[in-house]
Design a protein around this motif. Structure first.
Motif, short mmCIF file in Angstrom:
data_model
loop_
_atom_site.label_atom_id
_atom_site.label_comp_id
_atom_site.label_asym_id
_atom_site.label_seq_id
_atom_site.Cartn_x
_atom_site.Cartn_y
_atom_site.Cartn_z
N LEU A 120 14.07 8.95 -13.59
CA LEU A 120 12.65 9.32 -13.57
C LEU A 120 12.24 10.12 -14.79
O LEU A 120 11.06 10.39 -15.00
N GLY A 121 13.22 10.51 -15.61
CA GLY A 121 12.91 11.29 -16.81
C GLY A 121 12.16 12.56 -16.47
O GLY A 121 11.19 12.92 -17.14
N VAL A 122 12.64 13.24 -15.42
CA VAL A 122 11.94 14.46 -14.98
C VAL A 122 12.09 15.56 -16.02
O VAL A 122 13.17 15.77 -16.56
N VAL A 123 10.99 16.23 -16.31
CA VAL A 123 11.00 17.37 -17.23
C VAL A 123 10.52 18.59 -16.44
O VAL A 123 9.47 18.54 -15.81
N ARG A 124 11.33 19.67 -16.47
CA ARG A 124 10.93 20.89 -15.75
C ARG A 124 10.35 21.92 -16.72
O ARG A 124 10.89 22.10 -17.81
N ALA A 125 9.28 22.57 -16.29
CA ALA A 125 8.72 23.65 -17.10
C ALA A 125 8.52 24.86 -16.18
O ALA A 125 8.05 24.72 -15.05
N TYR A 126 8.91 26.05 -16.69
CA TYR A 126 8.73 27.28 -15.93
C TYR A 126 7.55 28.02 -16.52
O TYR A 126 7.42 28.12 -17.75
N SER A 127 6.70 28.56 -15.67
CA SER A 127 5.51 29.24 -16.18
C SER A 127 5.81 30.73 -16.37
O SER A 127 6.74 31.27 -15.76
N LYS A 128 5.01 31.36 -17.21
CA LYS A 128 5.23 32.75 -17.55
C LYS A 128 3.88 33.40 -17.79
O LYS A 128 3.00 32.81 -18.42
N GLY A 157 0.83 -1.21 0.00
CA GLY A 157 0.00 0.00 0.00
C GLY A 157 0.87 1.26 0.00
O GLY A 157 0.60 2.22 -0.72
N THR A 158 1.93 1.22 0.79
CA THR A 158 2.83 2.38 0.88
C THR A 158 3.46 2.65 -0.48
O THR A 158 3.58 3.80 -0.91
N LEU A 159 3.86 1.58 -1.18
CA LEU A 159 4.57 1.75 -2.46
C LEU A 159 3.65 2.19 -3.60
O LEU A 159 4.13 2.58 -4.66
N GLN A 160 2.34 2.14 -3.36
CA GLN A 160 1.40 2.64 -4.38
C GLN A 160 1.66 4.12 -4.67
O GLN A 160 1.37 4.60 -5.74
N ASN A 161 2.19 4.85 -3.69
CA ASN A 161 2.44 6.28 -3.87
C ASN A 161 3.81 6.58 -4.48
O ASN A 161 4.09 7.72 -4.82
N ALA A 162 4.68 5.55 -4.57
CA ALA A 162 6.06 5.82 -5.00
C ALA A 162 6.15 5.94 -6.52
O ALA A 162 5.34 5.37 -7.26
N ASP A 163 7.12 6.73 -6.96
CA ASP A 163 7.41 6.84 -8.39
C ASP A 163 8.65 6.04 -8.77
O ASP A 163 8.87 5.74 -9.93
N ALA A 164 9.48 5.76 -7.78
CA ALA A 164 10.71 5.02 -8.04
C ALA A 164 11.20 4.40 -6.74
O ALA A 164 10.69 4.73 -5.66
N VAL A 165 12.18 3.50 -6.87
CA VAL A 165 12.74 2.84 -5.71
C VAL A 165 14.26 3.02 -5.71
O VAL A 165 14.88 2.98 -6.77
N MET A 166 14.81 3.30 -4.54
CA MET A 166 16.26 3.27 -4.39
C MET A 166 16.57 1.98 -3.64
O MET A 166 16.21 1.84 -2.48
N LEU A 167 17.19 1.04 -4.36
CA LEU A 167 17.52 -0.25 -3.76
C LEU A 167 18.85 -0.09 -3.05
O LEU A 167 19.87 0.17 -3.69
N VAL A 168 18.85 -0.25 -1.74
CA VAL A 168 20.10 -0.04 -1.00
C VAL A 168 20.65 -1.39 -0.56
O VAL A 168 19.96 -2.18 0.09
N LEU A 169 21.91 -1.65 -0.94
CA LEU A 169 22.58 -2.89 -0.54
C LEU A 169 23.85 -2.55 0.22
O LEU A 169 24.42 -1.47 0.04
N ASP A 170 24.29 -3.51 1.05
CA ASP A 170 25.57 -3.37 1.74
C ASP A 170 26.60 -4.10 0.89
O ASP A 170 26.59 -5.34 0.81
#
Ligand SMILES: Nc1nc2c(ncn2[C@@H]2O[C@H](COP(=O)(O)OP(=O)(O)OP(=O)(O)O)[C@@H](O)[C@H]2O)c(=O)[nH]1
Ligand SMILES: [Mg+2]
Length: 353
Positions: free
Chosen positions: A277-285, A149-162
């Motif tokens: 994540l392929g983030v695209v930024r847009a600035y409004s004007k 349920g918690t991961l339903q809100n996630a957009d990505a995962v950071m898999l952390v290993l030792d």
């Protein structure tokens, strides 16, 4: 039995998948329940939708006074450009990374299962922020019942290993399997969500790639993952060590060797997430004014001018007349475009209603 899902249902399901705001998700779920064909073949799905509606309604209602519910929140409302969940075996250093990257006060302990509940924090990268959610560990034998349920809100995962743990290949394998049981699949790249929309928009009666006999599970999430191999400070040549690990582990994830302890490699995490994540930024004007560069609107790759309008004013997006664009997606400065125009990173968009 063929599901014969109607276009209305499919649209509602797609809108649900794309929605980030819990209230919007809830509205989409209600629409899904309203439009789903009511027959035996969809009974499971109907039950799943009802359960999710109940969970979300409770979540939105906040903790009940005197009720059994209460205590820490198990779902974290998304914030920033994307929500990234920290997942991995016990003691890998997820919480230590969270502290170093977000300045949080996550509990770091030399014993397994130090983290019990989700904890959000913000990781800045250039002029955007990623929300990192520290989580309890996942092992072969245990995963928190609420993790799906918690991961339903996630957009990505950071898999952390030792990186120093000889068992980390098996641990990652176990993590992936346990997540799959919770209907979460990890991918090396961003899934092409927009491909689904195109397939669904095919004309009625025309041939589509959708097989009506197969009911898609709307609650199955596919999340791109970045592999972060921690405790690199234990090696003189951590890159060689990571390379050795990669030869053993055939997974396709982009991977970084870092140390939460010394800070080595941590500056590569923000850029790697931005890319993943392929983030695209847009600035409004505003017409006649310079662009507002203080805070970008963020979209996923393939996002359009209409998606920007949606973020500026949800209710008015459908009334957008046209827009003018400056920047990488514009053929010339101030080019007039329609709502379907695909935005590129760092575009300036002037909306006309
Ligand atoms: N050498 C070294 N030790 C680290 C590093 N990061 C974390 N540790 C140690 O590893 C232990 C576990 O760290 P945590 O951050 O609590 O690990 P976790 O993955 O959050 O563990 P759980 O909450 O149990 O899942 C602690 O003793 C940390 O001090 C690192 O980069 N290098
Ligand atoms: Mg922890």
């Amino acid at each position: 039995m063929p599901a014969n899902l109607s276009p209305e249902y499919k649209n509602a399901q797609e809108a649900f998948r794309r929605a980030r705001d819990p209230q919007e998700k809830l509205e989409c779920l209600r629409e899904m329940l309203r439009t789903i064909p009511k027959h035996k073949g969809t009974e499971h799905l109907q039950a799943d939708i009802k359960t999710r509606i109940k969970e979300l309604t409770e979540e939105l209602g906040g903790p009940r006074k005197g009720a059994a519910r209460g205590g820490p929140e198990l779902t974290i409302r998304p914030d920033g450009a994307a929500q990234v969940a920290l997942i991995g075996p016990p003691n890998a250093g997820k919480s230590n990374l969270h502290v170093r990257l977000t300045g949080s006060h996550a509990v770091v302990g030399p014993y397994p299962f130090a983290t019990k509940f989700p904890l959000p924090g913000m990781l800045p990268h250039e002029d955007v922020q990623f929300q990192l959610v520290d989580l309890p560990p996942v092992t072969e034998d245990y995963i928190e019942p609420w993790m799906g349920g918690t991961l339903q809100n996630a957009d990505a995962v950071m898999l952390v290993l030792d990186l120093t743990d000889p068992a980390c290949v098996e641990q990652l394998d176990a993590v992936e399997r346990r997540l799959q049981e919770k209907r979460v699949d990890l991918l090396a790249r961003l899934p092409g969500r927009r491909d689904t929309v195109v397939a669904m928009a095919a004309p009625a009666g025309g041939s589509t790639d959708q097989d009506d006999d197969v009911i898609e599970d709307p609650f199955r999430v596919r999340l791109p993952a970045l592999l972060v191999a921690n405790k690199a400070d234990q090696y003189e040549d951590p890159e060689a060590e990571l390379e050795a690990y990669r030869e053993l582990a055939p997974d396709p994830f982009v991977s970084l060797a870092v140390s939460a302890e010394t800070g080595r490699g941590l500056d590569r995490i923000g850029p790697a997430l931005f890319e993943l994540l392929g983030v695209v930024r847009a600035y409004s004007k505003m017409p006649g004014h310079p662009p507002d560069r203080s805070k970008p609107f963020t979209l996923e790759t393939g996002g359009t001018v209409r998606d920007v309008a949606q973020q500026v004013h949800r209710g008015l997006a459908s009334e957008l007349k046209f827009a003018r664009v400056w920047g990488p997606s514009a053929e010339f400065d101030g080019q007039q475009v329609s709502g379907d125009h695909v935005v590129k990173d760092t575009d300036v968009v002037e909306l006309h209603w």
